[in-house]
Every structure is written in C-alpha cells, then in structure tokens.
Design an enzyme around this catalytic site. Sequence first.
Site, PDB file in Angstrom:
ATOM      1  CD  GLU A 176      -2.965  -1.076   0.373  1.00 51.92           C
ATOM      2  OE1 GLU A 176      -3.192   0.004  -0.209  1.00 51.92           O
ATOM      3  OE2 GLU A 176      -3.618  -2.110   0.142  1.00 51.92           O
ATOM      4  CB  CYS A 210      -1.909   7.175   1.394  1.00 48.81           C
ATOM      5  SG  CYS A 210      -3.279   6.333   2.199  1.00 48.81           S
TER       6      CYS A 210
END
Length: 427
Positions: A176, A210
């Site tokens: 990720e 993010c």
Amino acid sequence: MARHAEEIIALLHAENGKPRPDAALELLLTLEHIAWTAEHARTVLRPTKRTPGMLTRNFSAQVERLPFGVVGVIGPWNYPLYTPNGSIATALAAGNTVVFKPSEYTPLVARWYTDAFARANPDAPKGVVALVTGAGATGSALCNAGVDKIAFTGSTATGRKVMACCAEHLVPVTLELGGKDAAIVAADADIPAAAEAIAFGAMGNAGQTCVGIERVYVERPVREQFLAELTTALRRVHPGVSYGPMTMPGQIEIVRRHVEDAITAGADTALGGLDSIGSRYINPIVLVDPPHSSAAIQEETFGPTVTVTTVDSVDEAVHLTNDVSYGLAGAVFSRHHALDIARRLDVGQISTNSVLGFAAIAALPLGGRGESGFGRIHGPEGLHEFTRTRAIATQRFAIPGVHLLSFRRPDWLNQLLPRLITWLHGR
Ligand code: NDP
C-alpha cells in the site's frame, strides 16, 4: 479500544500531532473496520463448493482458505492506528499471527494498540500480536526473518526495497504505497459542495494522507467560481486547529521544493505561497495551472497544498488524471455523470460527490496500481489477501472402464479425446 478511547486519542494527538477530533475520527474508523471484519470473516472465508466440468462429473470440488502463518506488518506514521490495523485486524481474522513493525515516529501508538489486543484477549497465546520497534533496519530485518507474508504500507521508494527483499525469499507481499490523487470538478457539479469537500480532502491531516486530494481538474466554465469557493473555504482552515504540524521535518523540504518548482514554472497561487511554509506548520497553499510535468503534479507532495488545473473537457480531465505513475484513489464531482467519469479513472477507489468515502466504508477494499502498489486490504478482498487457497477434488465414484487420469486409459477413450476437444470447445 472503545472503552479506553480517551487514552489513545490523547496519545495519537501527542505522538503524531493531529488534533484530537481527527484522532477520534481515526479511532472510530479503525473500530468500524475491526467490527466489520469480526462480523464477516467467518462467512467470507468459509470453504466454498465448486462445480466440476463435463469430464469430471464424478468429482465434487471445494476450496478452503488457510492463513499464511506469521504476517509481518510494516506501517507508516500518518494514520498510525487506522492504517496498520487494516492489515493487522484482517490478518488476525483470517487466522494468522502478526509481527508489527510501526514507524519509528509513532511507536507509542503501536505499543498501545498491541497492549489493547492483549488486554481484550487475555486468553490468546502470547505472541499472537507481537511488536518490534526500530527504524528502517528493523523493517528490513522483519522482511528477512522468515515470515510467511509481508503487508507493507509506506512510501513507494521503501516499497520497492521491501518487494526486492520478499522476492529473495519468495514471500508474498501486499504493498500500500503513495498516491497523487485527483478530484475532477465537472461543469455540472455543485461547486460550493465540491470546494468544501476538496478543502478537507486536500488539507486534512496537513495533507499527510495517502488518499488525500493533491490535484484538481476543473472545467473552464466553473473555474472562477470553484477557485473563489475553495479559497473561501480554506480561509477558515488554520494549522494548529484544523490540522496539526508536519509530522516529519524532512517533509517540509519536499513541500517547499514542489511549490517553488511550480511557481518557477509559471503556476499562479490562489492562496498562500512559499511564505506559508513555516518551520513546523504549513498554511494551505493553492497552486493554479502548474505545468503537467512539474513535481507538484507528478510526485507525491504529502503536505497541505493542492494544484488546480483548468481543463476544456471532462475527457481532458480524465486523461490528465490518469497520466501519472500513481493510481491510488480519486474523487469526481458531477450532478449527472459522476459514475461514468469515475469508471474512467485508473485507480483503486473513487468517491463521487465526496472525498475519502471509500476509506470509511469497511466493506470496501482499498489498494492501488502502478507506483501506488498492489494487493488489497479491508473488506472481503482484504480477507482473501491474507489467506492462501487449498483446492480439494474428491472422486465420489469411479466410472467403470473410463480411466481418464490413468495409464489404463482404454484405446476407445484415447481415440475419443480429439473428438471431445471439438465437441466441447471447437464449435
Ligand atoms: P516510509 O516508506 O518511510 O516508511 C514506512 C515503514 O517502512 C516505516 O515503518 C519505516 O520505518 C519502514 N522502513 C523503512 N525502511 C525500510 C526497509 N528498508 N525495509 C522495511 N521497512 C522499512 O513511509 P512513511 O512512514 O513516510 O509513510 C508515508 C507514506 O506512506 C506515504 O507515501 C503515503 O502515501 C504512504 N501511505 C500509503 C497508504 C495506503 O494505504 N496506500 C496509507 C498510508 C500511507 P521507519 O519509519 O521507522 O524508518
């Protein structure tokens, strides 16, 4: 965790710097994901029956899902509870044990989390969730320690190193990584609502998210109204109240480089500029029409800045959105075409007429493509990510004289095989 919420909210605030309401929101979303996973893991992971084909009608078939064993979870500092929990809770629910290596910037939150697991599960064997703290070398040691899977959340640069290490040991890995998420504002959007949502999506957590909005593509007819609404919304946003300081000192220099580079290359500023960048806090900065090649468009900034680029059509917005190396998430604002536009974005998750909605829905998977990584956490797909399959074909009865998978296959069957190819697949 819910019963001791005040403790962890205070710790998140003290260690990461985010305001208490943001810390409370992080805890709430973490608990949403734990609750969903606890409720659904058994159903999602139960063995499933499969239907055999024509040639294997005498078989029954099923697939079981097994845990990998020990999962190493390496996490970042920006959401030190929510982000690693996405891997840890899922890995545990799928039957794995976990060794957690948090960011060196947020080890106390990690210690609280693993202690909370032990407190809530006094009968669990010691080490079901273990914590190892230390800097990058500790993460690297974990990748080399003989674990059965690695779930890494962090920057693209470190993700590459983790994957190289996992390749050496043939250890499966979920990555990720960073993002450069865009919001598209179509001419038919509710402009005040879009501006309000984007202000939060871009500046929340000081832009250190993010899946935060770093770029906006706005159609020309609504550009002026959008910029006016966005700057009005952002004038109500104050670092130290609305969001915290930059967590890592090094990040401030990246923000400065991106803003400087964009302005030198001809970008205007609708709000703030280089003098918005302090030694710990950064005021919101809105860069208007930087060149597509500039760092502020192509690289993850991870600060309270956003670019606004004017486009002549939704097609142009979609093209520019997809023309970066990242592919994490995005947002689309349009009254009539939001879903159609969303389906053209080359990213893992999208919110329409909102920002970050997908991160709050525990049933949805989360993950990226390209330099944003691969694999999924959260939801059924996340549970599958932390298991491997075992397929079992059970011969229920032998068909007399028909030994398909045997050296005793009769001649008549050998002669029939080419015809079977045509009958079954050649028409
Ligand atoms: P880093 O890549 O710097 O660090 C992530 C973790 O990896 C930390 O625990 C770090 O330890 C550790 N680490 C460092 N070097 C190594 C190594 N060689 N081998 C193994 N582990 C190592 O990321 P940040 O902590 O700065 O996190 C921010 C990044 O995370 C941003 O790019 C953001 O976009 C991304 N992110 C992605 C999310 C997603 O779901 N896609 C969610 C949240 C963040 P230490 O810090 O102690 O050095």
